[in-house]
Scaffold this motif. Structure first.
Motif, short mmCIF file in Angstrom:
data_model
loop_
_atom_site.label_atom_id
_atom_site.label_comp_id
_atom_site.label_asym_id
_atom_site.label_seq_id
_atom_site.Cartn_x
_atom_site.Cartn_y
_atom_site.Cartn_z
N PHE A 177 60.18 30.43 52.19
CA PHE A 177 59.68 31.81 51.54
C PHE A 177 58.97 32.56 52.82
N ILE A 178 58.36 32.04 53.62
CA ILE A 178 57.74 32.94 54.87
C ILE A 178 59.31 33.24 55.71
N GLU A 179 60.04 32.54 55.96
CA GLU A 179 61.14 32.88 56.72
C GLU A 179 61.89 34.09 56.31
N VAL A 180 61.80 34.30 54.94
CA VAL A 180 62.36 35.63 54.28
C VAL A 180 61.62 36.80 54.87
N SER A 181 60.21 36.73 54.94
CA SER A 181 59.47 37.78 55.26
C SER A 181 59.84 37.88 56.90
N SER A 182 60.14 36.91 57.37
CA SER A 182 60.27 37.19 58.92
C SER A 182 61.65 37.87 59.27
N ILE A 183 62.59 37.54 58.19
CA ILE A 183 63.83 38.21 58.29
C ILE A 183 63.83 39.69 58.14
N ALA A 184 63.18 39.80 57.09
CA ALA A 184 62.80 41.15 56.48
C ALA A 184 62.10 41.97 57.56
N ALA A 185 60.99 41.47 58.41
CA ALA A 185 60.30 42.14 59.41
C ALA A 185 61.38 42.36 60.66
N ALA A 186 62.09 41.33 60.86
CA ALA A 186 63.12 41.63 62.19
C ALA A 186 64.02 42.77 61.74
N VAL A 187 64.55 42.84 60.57
CA VAL A 187 65.53 44.09 60.11
C VAL A 187 64.77 45.37 60.17
N GLU A 188 63.48 45.48 60.06
CA GLU A 188 62.58 46.55 59.92
C GLU A 188 62.32 47.05 61.40
N LEU A 189 62.15 45.97 62.13
CA LEU A 189 62.03 46.31 63.57
C LEU A 189 63.09 46.59 64.40
N ILE A 190 64.32 46.16 64.14
CA ILE A 190 65.58 46.33 64.75
C ILE A 190 66.02 47.85 64.47
N VAL A 191 66.08 48.29 63.15
CA VAL A 191 66.33 49.59 62.78
C VAL A 191 65.16 50.44 63.36
N GLY A 192 63.95 50.24 63.35
CA GLY A 192 63.02 51.27 63.89
C GLY A 192 63.32 51.51 65.26
N VAL A 193 63.54 50.39 66.17
CA VAL A 193 63.83 50.66 67.32
C VAL A 193 65.13 51.61 67.95
N LEU A 194 66.15 50.79 67.07
CA LEU A 194 67.58 51.78 67.23
C LEU A 194 67.48 53.14 66.86
N LYS A 195 66.93 53.28 65.71
CA LYS A 195 67.26 54.62 64.88
C LYS A 195 66.00 55.42 64.92
N CYS A 196 64.82 55.04 64.97
CA CYS A 196 63.79 55.77 65.02
C CYS A 196 62.80 56.34 66.33
N ARG A 197 63.59 56.26 67.39
CA ARG A 197 63.09 56.66 68.70
C ARG A 197 62.94 58.09 68.62
N PRO A 198 61.94 58.83 69.32
CA PRO A 198 61.91 60.05 69.55
C PRO A 198 63.13 60.63 70.45
N PRO A 199 63.24 61.90 69.95
CA PRO A 199 64.53 62.59 70.82
C PRO A 199 64.34 62.47 72.14
N GLY A 200 65.38 62.09 72.82
CA GLY A 200 65.29 62.26 74.23
C GLY A 200 65.15 60.72 74.93
N MET A 201 64.66 59.88 73.91
CA MET A 201 64.20 58.56 74.33
C MET A 201 65.58 57.99 74.41
N GLY A 202 66.50 57.67 75.20
CA GLY A 202 67.57 56.91 75.48
C GLY A 202 67.13 55.57 75.86
N LEU A 203 68.36 54.59 75.50
CA LEU A 203 67.96 53.39 75.85
C LEU A 203 67.35 53.17 77.11
N ASN A 204 67.90 53.94 77.95
CA ASN A 204 67.25 53.77 79.34
C ASN A 204 65.70 54.25 79.60
N LEU A 205 65.22 54.91 78.45
CA LEU A 205 63.87 55.20 78.77
C LEU A 205 62.78 54.67 77.70
N MET A 206 63.51 53.70 77.02
CA MET A 206 62.45 52.84 75.84
C MET A 206 61.62 52.15 76.71
#
Length: 844
Positions: A177-206
C-alpha cells in the motif's frame, strides 16, 4: 482585454488580496486536514517521516542494548527478530523514500518558481496512504504481530504461514500500500519537473535538485514495480498456496531474491541521490559561487541511476551464481563508483574554488562526505566476490550499509534541515545546539559502527540476538552500543532545537544569500500560501545572483500569473525541453476526497491481511467509487473561457489535452511503471523456464496449457477494444460525436469480453495453480490482463459518460486521449501475454 498596470500600488495590492484568498488554507479543526497545498502536505509528510525515523531508531537502541554484553536476555529471540525486521523496513520504506518525497513536495514547487505541484490532490493522497500504511506496519509490534523475517522477507520460510505468522502479511500488504503512494509521488514529481518549470528554465538551466529528483523519480518507476510483482507472487503463495517459491512444486525462492534486489539495490541510490541533491543546493550557497561542472554532475547523476539497475545480484554472490554472472555484477558494482566519485569531487572542487562560509549546514555536509566515503570504500570491497563470500551476512555488511545510508542520507538531511528551516518556518535553528548535536552524531556514529567492521571480520553474523562470551566480541559490541546512544543523544539535541525554534525571532528573507528560486519566498503568515508572487522568466541557474532587479520584479507581479481574478488556483505549464509557456492549468483546492480514497484503499489492504475478504471487496468498491467521484468532479473541467492573459502580454489557453497536458504525461508515466511490473511477471515465467528442463511440464491433468483458442480469442477482443478506443478518439476529435460514443460502447464490450476470454483459457483446460508453478504463473499472467481489461472497461464507460454529460467534447477531449494511452499499454501487454502462454509451450 485590458492589461493591469503593475506600476500602480493599488492594482498590486488588489492582486495580492485575490491571491491570498484563493490560496488560503481551510479553517477549522477538521477542515485543516483537507488541505492539499504543498506547503501543508509537505510539512505533514516531513514530520510523519521524521517520526517514523525516531520510532525505528528506538527499536535500534533496544537491539543495541540487547547486544551490549554476551548472553543477554533483555529481549527474546522472537522479539529481536521483530525488532530488526521492523527497524530495517521502517528505515527504508517509511523513512528514507518517504522523506525524500516529503522534502520534494515541500521544496520543489518553490525551487521551480511554481505555485504548487501539478496534482496537489495526488500529493495529499500519497501522504494519507503513507500515514495509514506506516501506522499499520509500525504499530504491529505493540501486538506481537510485527514481521520477523528480515526487511527482505526471504521465502520459503516467510511464505509459510505456520512459520511466519500474520507478520509477513502485515509487512507485505502494508508496504505494498505504501509503494502505491511512492509511485503516486514519483508521477507527481516527474510531471512537476518536466511540465511546470518557469518560462525560460530549459533543461540546461534546471537547478541540480530538480535534476536529481527527476532521475530518482524515474528510478522509482523501474525499481518499485518489480517488488510489487514479487509481492503479488508472495501473497498468492501465502493466501492461496500457489507454489511460486516452493521447489517441491517447481517454484524457486531465488526468483524472489531477483525481484527484491532489482528493487533493493536501486533503492539505495533512490535514497542517496536526493540527499546529494541537498548538497547541490547547500554547497554553492556557502561557497558563494556557481557549482563547478554542472554538465558533469548531471551526467553523473543519470549514470548512477542507470548503473544502479545492473548491480542487484551482488547481494546474491553466495547463492551459487554462474561465474560469468558474478564477474558481470562485480564489474558493474565497481563501475558505479565512477559517477559517484565525480559527484563528490565536483562538490570538493566547488568548496575549494569558493569562499566557504562554515555554517552549521556546511558542517553537516562535510561530515556526510567523510562518512559516505568510508561507506563507499567498503562498498568497493564487498563488490569483490571473494571478499563478499567471507563478509556476507556478517556485521561488516551492517557497518558498510550504515556508513552508506547515514552518511549518504541522514547527515545530508540534517544539513537540509538547518538550511531550509528558515524558509519553511521563518525561524532559524540554533547554531550552537546544531554544532553540539553534530559532534554527538558524528562521534557517536563512528564509535557505534566502525567497530562493526572488526566484529564482522571476527565472525559475528548479522541478525543474531545474542552471542557467547567465548567469541571475544563483548568489548567491541559494548563500544558499539555506547556509540549508538551517543548518536541518539545528538538526535535528541536536534529535537530540543526544533522545539525551541518557535520562540525565536523571525528571520529576514534569504538569510543565506542563496541564488536559487526557493529563496524568493518571503517569511510569511499562514494566510499566504501562494508560493511566489509572480512566476518569473529564468535566464540563469542562479537568478537571484545573476538577473538584475529579479526579486523586485517578482514581488511587483511583473511576470506571469500575478493575479487570480477568476478565483482559481493556477499554474503555468511549459514545454519539456525549453520551458516555453503552453497553458495556464487550474488545479484543485482543499477537499476530503484524497483522504477518503486513501482510507478506503487502505481498508482493502488491511482487511485482506486479516482474511476478511468480503469486507475487503466492499472497501475496494468504495475506493473505486471515491476515485471516480474525484476524477468526475476534479479533473477535465471545461473552463469558462478558452484563454486568458497570463502576464507579459501573453495569452495562454486554459485547457490542453494530449502530450501538451500534464494529465496525459501522468497517464503515460504511470503506465511505464505498470509495464515494468508486467515485465517482471513475464521475467518470472521465463526464469522458471531457464531453471527447469521440463518447463512447461509434460501435459497432465491440471498441468496442460491454456490451448490456442481462448488466448487468441482474448487477444483479438482486447485488440478490437483498443482499435475501437482509437477510433472513438479520432472521431471525437473530428466532431463526429455520433460515431465516437457507439465506438466507446463497443470498445467496452470488446474489452470486457476479452477479459472473460483470457480467464476461460486456463479455466476450461483445468489448470490447477496449486499443483505446479507452471499453471500458477499462467494464471497470474491472465489475471493481470483480465484485471487491467476490467479497469479499461471502466475507463471507456467513464469517457462515454463524460461525453453524454457534456463534460467531454471535440475540443475538450483529455479524457479519451488519456484512456487511449492506457489501452496502448493494455494491448501490448495482452499481445506479449497471450503469445507467450499460447505458443511458447509448443516451442519449448
Amino acid at each position: 482585454m485590458a492589461i493591469p498596470d503593475q506600476d500602480d500600488p493599488a492594482v498590486r495590492a488588489a492582486q495580492e488580496d485575490r491571491l491570498r484568498a484563493v490560496w488560503a488554507a481551510p479553517r477549522g479543526l477538521f477542515f485543516r486536514w483537507t488541505d492539499t497545498n504543498n506547503n501543508a502536505v509537505g510539512i505533514w509528510y516531513v514530520l510523519t517521516a521524521f517520526g517514523m525515523m525516531l520510532f525505528a531508531g528506538v527499536l535500534a537502541l533496544i537491539m543495541r542494548a540487547q547486544l551490549a554484553v554476551p548472553d543477554n536476555d533483555l529481549v527474546s529471540a522472537g522479539t529481536f527478530n521483530q525488532l530488526f525486521t521492523l527497524h530495517g523496513s521502517m528505515m527504508m520504506f517509511l523513512f528514507a523514500v518517504p522523506m525524500f518525497e516529503a522534502v520534494s513536495v515541500l521544496i520543489l514547487p518553490q525551487l521551480l518558481g511554481a505555485r504548487d505541484l501539478p496534482f496537489p490532490r495526488l500529493s495529499a493522497f500519497g501522504y494519507w496512504s503513507f500515514l495509514i500504511g506506516g501506522v499499520f506496519v509500525g504499530g504491529s509490534i505493540f501486538f506481537n504481530a510485527a514481521p520477523d523475517g528480515g526487511w527482505f522477507m526471504y521465502p520459503p520460510l516467510s511464505t509459510d504461514p505456520t512459520l511466519s505468522g500474520i507478520g509477513a502479511d502485515i509487512w507485505m500488504l502494508g508496504l505494498s500500500f505504501i509503494e502505491v503512494s511512492s509511485i503516486a509521488a514519483a508521477v507527481e514529481l516527474i510531471v512537476g519537473v518536466l511540465k511546470c518549470r518557469p518560462p525560460g528554465m530549459g533543461l540546461n538551466l534546471m537547478p541540480l535538485y530538480a535534476w536529481y529528483i527527476l532521475v530518482v523519480a524515474v528510478m522509482i518507476l523501474f525499481a518499485f514495480p518489480p517488488l510489487i510483482a514479487g509481492d503479488i507472487l508472495f501473497e498468492m503463495q501465502r493466501l492461496l498456496d500457489w507454489p511460486f517459491f516452493d521447489p517441491a512444486r517447481g517454484g524457486d525462492p531465488v526468483l524472489w531474491q531477483h525481484l527484491f534486489w532489482i528493487f533493493g539495490h536501486p533503492e539505495v541510490y533512490i535514497v542517496f541521490l536526493p540527499s546529494i541533491a541537498i548538497f547541490a543546493m547547500v554547497v554553492p550557497t556557502f561557497a558563494q559561487r556557481h557549482l563547478l561542472g554542472y554538465p558533469w554532475i548531471v551526467l553523473a547523476a543519470v549514470g548512477t541511476g542507470f548503473l544502479s539497475f545492473g548491480l542487484w545480484a551482488h547481494h546474491m554472490f553466495t547463492i551459487g551464481l554462474p561465474n560469468i554472472s558474478i564477474g558481470f555484477f562485480a564489474a558493474a558494482s565497481e563501475a558505479v563508483a565512477i559517477p559517484t566519485g565525480v559527484q563528490i569531487f565536483v562538490f570538493i572542487a566547488t568548496i575549494w574554488a569558493g569562499r566557504v562560509i562554515w555554517s552549521t549546514p556546511m558542517l553537516y555536509a562535510a561530515g556526510a562526505l567523510a562518512i559516505f566515503v568510508v561507506g563507499g570504500l567498503t562498498g568497493v570491497m564487498v563488490a569483490n566476490a571473494p571478499f563478499d563470500w567471507q563478509a556476507h551476512d556478517t556485521y561488516f555488511i551492517v557497518a558498510h550499509l550504515h556508513y552508506v545510508l547515514v552518511g549518504g542520507v541522514l547527515f545530508p538531511l540534517f544539513a537540509g534541515l538547518y538550511y531550509y528551516w528558515p524558509l519553511v518556518t521563518a525561524k532559524k535553528l540554533s547554531d550552537r545546539l546544531g554544532r553540539v548535536a553534530f559532534w554527538f552524531l558524528f562521534v557517536g556514529f563512528n564509535i557505534g559502527f566502525f567497530p562493526m567492521h572488526f566484529t564482522g571480520l571476527m565472525g559475528m553474523p548479522r541478525r543474531v540476538y545474542t552471542y557467547p562470551a567465548e567469541l571475544g566480541l563483548g568489548t567491541l559490541n559494548l563500544v558499539s552500543t555506547i556509540g549508538a546512544f551517543l548518536f541518539a543523544a545528538g538526535v535528541a539535541i536536534i529535537l530540543v532545537d526544533l522545539l525551541l525554534s518557535p520562540r525565536r525571532p523571525r528571520v529576514a528573507r534569504n538569510i543565506w544569500n542563496a541564488g536559487t528560486l526557493e529563496w524568493l519566498a518571503v517569511p510569511k503568515t499562514p494566510d499566504e500560501d501562494w508560493g511566489v508572487r509572480s512566476i518569473p522568466v529564468i535566464e540563469s541557474r542562479y537568478p537571484l545572483w545573476d538577473q538584475p532587479d529579479f526579486v523586485r520584479k517578482v514581488d511587483e507581479g511583473r511576470y506571469f500569473l500575478p493575479d487570480a481574478e477568476e478565483g482559481e488556483r493556477e499554474l503555468i505549464v511549459t514545454t519539456v525541453l525549453d520551458a516555453k509557456p503552453l497553458q495556464v492549468a487550474r488545479i484543485g483546492g482543499p477537499t476530503v476526497v484524497p483522504m477518503l480514497a486513501a482510507a478506503t484503499l487502505g481498508g482493502f489492504f488491511i482487511l485482506t491481511t486479516f482474511h476478511f475478504y468480503w469486507a475487503a471487496l466492499v472497501s475496494a468498491a468504495a475506493a473505486l467509487g471515491v476515485i471516480l467521484w474525484w476524477l468526475w468532479t476534479g479533473t477535465g473541467i471545461i473552463p469558462e473561457k478558452a484563454e486568458k492573459h497570463a502576464g507579459l502580454g501573453v495569452m495562454l489557453p486554459l485547457y490542453a489535452s494530449g502530450p501538451a497536458s500534464p494529465g496525459w504525461w501522468a497517464m503515460f508515466i504511470t503506465m511505464v511503471g505498470d509495464a515494468t511490473a508486467f515485465g517482471s511477471l513475464i521475467f518470472g515465467y521465463f526464469f522458471y523456464w531457464t531453471i527447469h528442463s521440463d518447463f512447461p511440464p509434460a501435459p497432465a491433468p491440471g498441468l496442460d496449457g491454456p490451448g490456442l483458442f481462448w488466448p487468441m480469442a482474448a487477444l483479438a477482443l482486447i485488440l478490437a477494444g483498443w482499435a475501437l478506443t482509437i477510433a472513438a478518439r479520432e472521431s471525437n476529435a473530428r466532431g463526429r460525436v455520433g460515431i465516437a460514443r457507439p465506438a466507446l460502447l463497443l470498445a467496452a464490450a470488446a474489452t470486457g469480453a476479452g477479459a472473460l476470454a483470457s480467464l476461460a483459457g486456463p479455466w476450461t483446460t483445468g489448470l490447477d495453480p496449486k499443483l505446479h508453478v507452471y499453471p500458477a504463473i499462467v494464471w497470474i499472467l491472465v489475471l493481470w490482463i483480465a484485471a487491467h481489461a476490467a479497469v479499461g472497461v471502466i475507463m471507456q464507460l467513464y469517457a462515454l459518460g463524460r461525453s453524454l454529460a457534456g463534460r467531454m467534447t471535440p475540443t475538450y477531449d483529455g479524457d479519451v486521449r488519456n484512456i487511449a494511452v492506457f489501452h496502448h499499454f493494455l494491448a501490448l501487454s495482452a499481445l506479449i501475454t497471450f503469445l507467450t502462454i499460447a505458443f511458447f509451450p509448443r516451442l519449448a
